[in-house]
Design an enzyme around this catalytic site. Sequence first.
Site, PDB file in Angstrom:
ATOM      1  N   ASP A  86       3.410  -7.526   4.815  1.00  0.00           N
ATOM      2  CA  ASP A  86       4.187  -6.836   3.786  1.00  0.00           C
ATOM      3  C   ASP A  86       5.628  -7.310   3.689  1.00  0.00           C
ATOM      4  O   ASP A  86       6.487  -6.592   3.195  1.00  0.00           O
ATOM      5  CB  ASP A  86       4.166  -5.331   4.072  1.00  0.00           C
ATOM      6  CG  ASP A  86       4.163  -4.507   2.788  1.00  0.00           C
ATOM      7  OD1 ASP A  86       3.980  -5.098   1.706  1.00  0.00           O
ATOM      8  OD2 ASP A  86       4.345  -3.286   2.865  1.00  0.00           O
ATOM      9  N   PHE A 100       0.799  -1.213   0.000  1.00  0.00           N
ATOM     10  CA  PHE A 100       0.000   0.000   0.000  1.00  0.00           C
ATOM     11  C   PHE A 100       0.841   1.278   0.000  1.00  0.00           C
ATOM     12  O   PHE A 100       0.302   2.368   0.079  1.00  0.00           O
ATOM     13  CB  PHE A 100      -0.901   0.041   1.244  1.00  0.00           C
ATOM     14  CG  PHE A 100      -1.937  -1.040   1.262  1.00  0.00           C
ATOM     15  CD1 PHE A 100      -3.050  -0.978   0.441  1.00  0.00           C
ATOM     16  CD2 PHE A 100      -1.803  -2.133   2.109  1.00  0.00           C
ATOM     17  CE1 PHE A 100      -4.008  -1.977   0.467  1.00  0.00           C
ATOM     18  CE2 PHE A 100      -2.756  -3.136   2.144  1.00  0.00           C
ATOM     19  CZ  PHE A 100      -3.862  -3.059   1.316  1.00  0.00           C
TER      20      PHE A 100
END
Length: 356
Positions: free
Chosen positions: A237, A125
């Site tokens: 992530d 993101f």
Amino acid sequence: MNFSFNKLSGEIPIDSPFANVTSQSFLSNDALCGDSRFNIKPCQTKSTKKSRRKRVLIGLYTLLGIVSLLVLAVGYVVLRLRKTKKNASQADVSLVKEHERISYYELEQATEGFNESNLLGNGSFSTVYKGILIDGTVLAAKVFNVQLEGAFKSFDTECEILRNLRHRNLTKVITSCANLDFKALVLEYMPNGTLDKWLYSHNLFMNLLQRVDIMIDVASAMDYLHNGYSTPVVHCDLKPKYGQDGIVSTSCDIYSFGILMMETFTRRRPSDEIFTEELSIQRWVSDSFPGEIHKVVDSNLVQPGDEQIDAKMRCLLSIMELALYCTLVTPDARISMKDALSTLKKIRLQLVNNRD
């Protein structure tokens, strides 16, 4: 004699020629003092003035004493409250730790307009840039992509979680920058560079022990997120797009960690052109295990003629076996991060003992 209405002051003598004078001679001279027969206030003697001054000083000292005690009491209460708050939050990682909230303009200037030359890395993101503030502070700006659905929610979630997380292998948050259409976290800059830089740069090299140490540090941080906090925290992530399958869980992180280990010890990016839909890095390692594992590991780690080549290959075999346990298809069958950390520490110990 009549001294009325002259605004006289001082003491009226009682000796002649004032011996027979009455109060009628001193009307409307309010500042006069003297004998009571003149119907005026008595004069203050030196002892009276001294006594009055003493009373005033005693009053002032008493007042100062009370104020001092009050200040000490308030200070004690404030310190106790701060200490209690600090203990309750376990040294709360505030978003405003060393700097006030930074403005978009300051962040833009620090990163030279978010120039690609300052790019440190990308996440699911966000994009991370290196920046330098006017005061010389070097920072890493994690800018959330407003075009991606869920990016702003991810920012709010990270802010909330990072307030309470403390671990030596987790990057510290300095402050934040946010407005209606821009959100970024300002992070502590790590001067030694990224793992990607060290793996793929032609003038940098990490030996086997250094790579194992890095994996131990990553596993230690992940174990803290999964098991060392009141509520399990999912990183999501470590490697974008690996092991998620639309479901966020700690097993996704474990899968990603396995992929990260494969990349670290094969020096092959999961996005390398040799990998296709039919052949992933996980499948590539799995097909080579155990008999042909030497074909997939980074050749720089096991040079011909190395006296420790057999010990290193055993170490690499154990590492790839662990990576495969992390990337099993069934999430529940994958090894836990705590056990992965324990296994890596054992591998490191064997590696060090063989070097000795």
